[in-house]
Motif scaffolding. Structure first.
Motif, PDB file in Angstrom:
ATOM      1  N   ARG A  16     -30.985  52.063  22.520  1.00 14.56           N
ATOM      2  CA  ARG A  16     -31.699  53.316  22.290  1.00 14.56           C
ATOM      3  C   ARG A  16     -30.902  54.124  21.278  1.00 14.56           C
ATOM      4  N   ARG A  17     -31.570  54.627  20.280  1.00 14.05           N
ATOM      5  CA  ARG A  17     -30.949  55.462  19.258  1.00 14.05           C
ATOM      6  C   ARG A  17     -30.811  56.888  19.780  1.00 14.05           C
ATOM      7  N   GLY A  18     -29.914  57.644  19.214  1.00 14.15           N
ATOM      8  CA  GLY A  18     -29.730  59.035  19.589  1.00 14.15           C
ATOM      9  C   GLY A  18     -30.959  59.879  19.332  1.00 14.15           C
ATOM     10  N   ASP A  19     -31.795  59.471  18.357  1.00 17.15           N
ATOM     11  CA  ASP A  19     -33.009  60.225  18.045  1.00 17.15           C
ATOM     12  C   ASP A  19     -34.192  59.804  18.921  1.00 17.15           C
ATOM     13  N   GLY A  20     -33.955  58.920  19.888  1.00 18.42           N
ATOM     14  CA  GLY A  20     -35.005  58.483  20.801  1.00 18.42           C
ATOM     15  C   GLY A  20     -35.661  57.172  20.418  1.00 18.42           C
ATOM     16  N   GLY A  21     -35.443  56.723  19.183  1.00 12.50           N
ATOM     17  CA  GLY A  21     -35.986  55.443  18.737  1.00 12.50           C
ATOM     18  C   GLY A  21     -35.125  54.286  19.225  1.00 12.50           C
ATOM     19  N   MET A  22     -35.277  53.153  18.570  1.00  9.63           N
ATOM     20  CA  MET A  22     -34.525  51.959  18.964  1.00  9.63           C
ATOM     21  C   MET A  22     -33.911  51.299  17.740  1.00  9.63           C
ATOM     22  N   THR A  23     -32.795  50.632  17.965  1.00 10.60           N
ATOM     23  CA  THR A  23     -32.215  49.738  16.974  1.00 10.60           C
ATOM     24  C   THR A  23     -32.320  48.340  17.546  1.00 10.60           C
ATOM     25  N   LEU A  24     -33.010  47.462  16.803  1.00 13.22           N
ATOM     26  CA  LEU A  24     -33.173  46.072  17.206  1.00 13.22           C
ATOM     27  C   LEU A  24     -32.387  45.226  16.224  1.00 13.22           C
ATOM     28  N   THR A  25     -31.456  44.440  16.738  1.00 16.89           N
ATOM     29  CA  THR A  25     -30.609  43.596  15.901  1.00 16.89           C
ATOM     30  C   THR A  25     -30.918  42.141  16.216  1.00 16.89           C
ATOM     31  N   LEU A  77     -34.114  57.253   7.914  1.00 12.37           N
ATOM     32  CA  LEU A  77     -34.613  57.521   9.266  1.00 12.37           C
ATOM     33  C   LEU A  77     -34.300  58.950   9.705  1.00 12.37           C
ATOM     34  N   ALA A  78     -33.205  59.516   9.207  1.00  8.07           N
ATOM     35  CA  ALA A  78     -32.787  60.855   9.613  1.00  8.07           C
ATOM     36  C   ALA A  78     -33.649  61.957   9.000  1.00  8.07           C
ATOM     37  N   ARG A  79     -34.404  61.632   7.972  1.00  9.55           N
ATOM     38  CA  ARG A  79     -35.282  62.639   7.359  1.00  9.55           C
ATOM     39  C   ARG A  79     -36.299  63.120   8.393  1.00  9.55           C
ATOM     40  N   PRO A  80     -36.765  64.355   8.254  1.00 11.46           N
ATOM     41  CA  PRO A  80     -37.787  64.833   9.196  1.00 11.46           C
ATOM     42  C   PRO A  80     -38.985  63.873   9.233  1.00 11.46           C
ATOM     43  N   LEU A  81     -39.549  63.715  10.411  1.00 15.20           N
ATOM     44  CA  LEU A  81     -40.621  62.736  10.595  1.00 15.20           C
ATOM     45  C   LEU A  81     -41.860  63.026   9.763  1.00 15.20           C
ATOM     46  N   ASP A  82     -42.050  64.264   9.325  1.00 15.98           N
ATOM     47  CA  ASP A  82     -43.218  64.555   8.499  1.00 15.98           C
ATOM     48  C   ASP A  82     -42.979  64.240   7.022  1.00 15.98           C
ATOM     49  N   GLN A  83     -41.769  63.774   6.687  1.00 17.95           N
ATOM     50  CA  GLN A  83     -41.452  63.403   5.312  1.00 17.95           C
ATOM     51  C   GLN A  83     -41.355  61.887   5.199  1.00 17.95           C
ATOM     52  N   ILE A  84     -42.479  61.257   5.022  1.00 22.45           N
ATOM     53  CA  ILE A  84     -42.506  59.791   4.933  1.00 22.45           C
ATOM     54  C   ILE A  84     -42.862  59.407   3.525  1.00 22.45           C
ATOM     55  N   ASN A 127     -47.318  56.016  14.572  1.00 17.59           N
ATOM     56  CA  ASN A 127     -46.371  57.070  14.935  1.00 17.59           C
ATOM     57  C   ASN A 127     -44.914  56.651  14.749  1.00 17.59           C
ATOM     58  N   ILE A 128     -44.689  55.494  14.168  1.00 16.36           N
ATOM     59  CA  ILE A 128     -43.335  54.961  14.069  1.00 16.36           C
ATOM     60  C   ILE A 128     -42.895  54.880  12.615  1.00 16.36           C
ATOM     61  N   ARG A 129     -41.670  55.303  12.361  1.00 17.08           N
ATOM     62  CA  ARG A 129     -41.020  55.088  11.069  1.00 17.08           C
ATOM     63  C   ARG A 129     -40.037  53.940  11.288  1.00 17.08           C
ATOM     64  N   VAL A 130     -40.153  52.897  10.478  1.00 18.65           N
ATOM     65  CA  VAL A 130     -39.338  51.702  10.649  1.00 18.65           C
ATOM     66  C   VAL A 130     -38.519  51.438   9.398  1.00 18.65           C
ATOM     67  N   ALA A 131     -37.215  51.378   9.572  1.00 18.59           N
ATOM     68  CA  ALA A 131     -36.314  50.956   8.504  1.00 18.59           C
ATOM     69  C   ALA A 131     -35.908  49.519   8.818  1.00 18.59           C
ATOM     70  N   VAL A 132     -36.085  48.636   7.840  1.00 18.95           N
ATOM     71  CA  VAL A 132     -35.737  47.225   8.025  1.00 18.95           C
ATOM     72  C   VAL A 132     -34.594  46.909   7.072  1.00 18.95           C
ATOM     73  N   VAL A 133     -33.482  46.447   7.634  1.00 16.17           N
ATOM     74  CA  VAL A 133     -32.311  46.137   6.823  1.00 16.17           C
ATOM     75  C   VAL A 133     -32.208  44.616   6.699  1.00 16.17           C
ATOM     76  N   VAL A 134     -32.164  44.149   5.448  1.00 20.92           N
ATOM     77  CA  VAL A 134     -32.118  42.710   5.167  1.00 20.92           C
ATOM     78  C   VAL A 134     -30.929  42.398   4.260  1.00 20.92           C
ATOM     79  N   ALA A 135     -30.550  41.128   4.231  1.00 23.10           N
ATOM     80  CA  ALA A 135     -29.462  40.697   3.355  1.00 23.10           C
ATOM     81  C   ALA A 135     -29.954  39.756   2.273  1.00 23.10           C
ATOM     82  N   ASP A 142     -45.905  57.694  22.879  1.00 23.17           N
ATOM     83  CA  ASP A 142     -46.535  58.999  23.076  1.00 23.17           C
ATOM     84  C   ASP A 142     -45.985  60.062  22.127  1.00 23.17           C
ATOM     85  N   ARG A 143     -45.161  59.650  21.179  1.00 20.10           N
ATOM     86  CA  ARG A 143     -44.597  60.598  20.225  1.00 20.10           C
ATOM     87  C   ARG A 143     -44.109  59.855  18.993  1.00 20.10           C
ATOM     88  N   ARG A 144     -43.838  60.595  17.954  1.00 14.79           N
ATOM     89  CA  ARG A 144     -43.286  59.985  16.750  1.00 14.79           C
ATOM     90  C   ARG A 144     -41.874  59.518  17.032  1.00 14.79           C
TER      91      ARG A 144
END
Length: 139
Positions: free
Chosen positions: A21-30, A132-139, A88-96, A54-56
């Motif tokens: 669980r991320r500090g902002d309520g989201g998740m980090t999946l590795t 991800l840290a940007r406000p959720l309304d700034q996509i 309702n989800i903002r997803v950052a995908v990190v690739v190599a 139920d939320r962004r």
């Protein structure tokens, strides 16, 4: 401050990913692999979380250890990302790797536009976190 939702994820011996669980309520999946067992477990987990969305929220998918994304994984990700709750989800995908980035682009291209998450691909995890840290309304 809102209380974080329960994670409802348990590690299993045969799956190649972990979730925190991320500090902002989201998740980090590795992810370390995309075996059939991993894909099945992840897909069920993702769909369960979408039912309760139920939320962004902000999620980070760390795919840096993944060298190739099979077509089956792309199809399963398109399915999850086409759920109306995904919008309702903002997803950052990190690739190599460029081929992994291309497969992630196929997920975005194949998802229903009115339902899909806001997704962006990164090669630097710090840049992903900044986005991800940007406000959720700034996509």
């Amino acid at each position: 401050m809102t209380e974080s939702k329960p994670l409802n994820w348990s590690p299993a011996a045969d799956v190649g990913y972990s979730v925190i669980r991320r500090g902002d309520g989201g998740m980090t999946l590795t992810f370390t692999d995309l075996s059939d067992a991993t894909l099945k477990h992840w897909h069920e987990f993702a769909l369960e979380h979408l039912l309760e969305a139920d939320r962004r929220t902000r999620n980070l998918y760390d795919l840096r250890a993944v060298k190739q994304i099979p077509e089956k994984a792309v199809r399963m990700a398109v399915d999850a990302n086409s759920d109306p709750s995904a919008r309702n989800i903002r997803v950052a995908v990190v690739v190599a790797d460029q081929s992994v980035a291309d497969a992630v682009r196929n997920v975005a291209a194949g998802s229903l536009p009115e339902a899909a998450s806001a997704m962006k691909i990164f090669t630097d995890i710090n840049q992903a976190e900044a986005w991800l840290a940007r406000p959720l309304d700034q996509i």
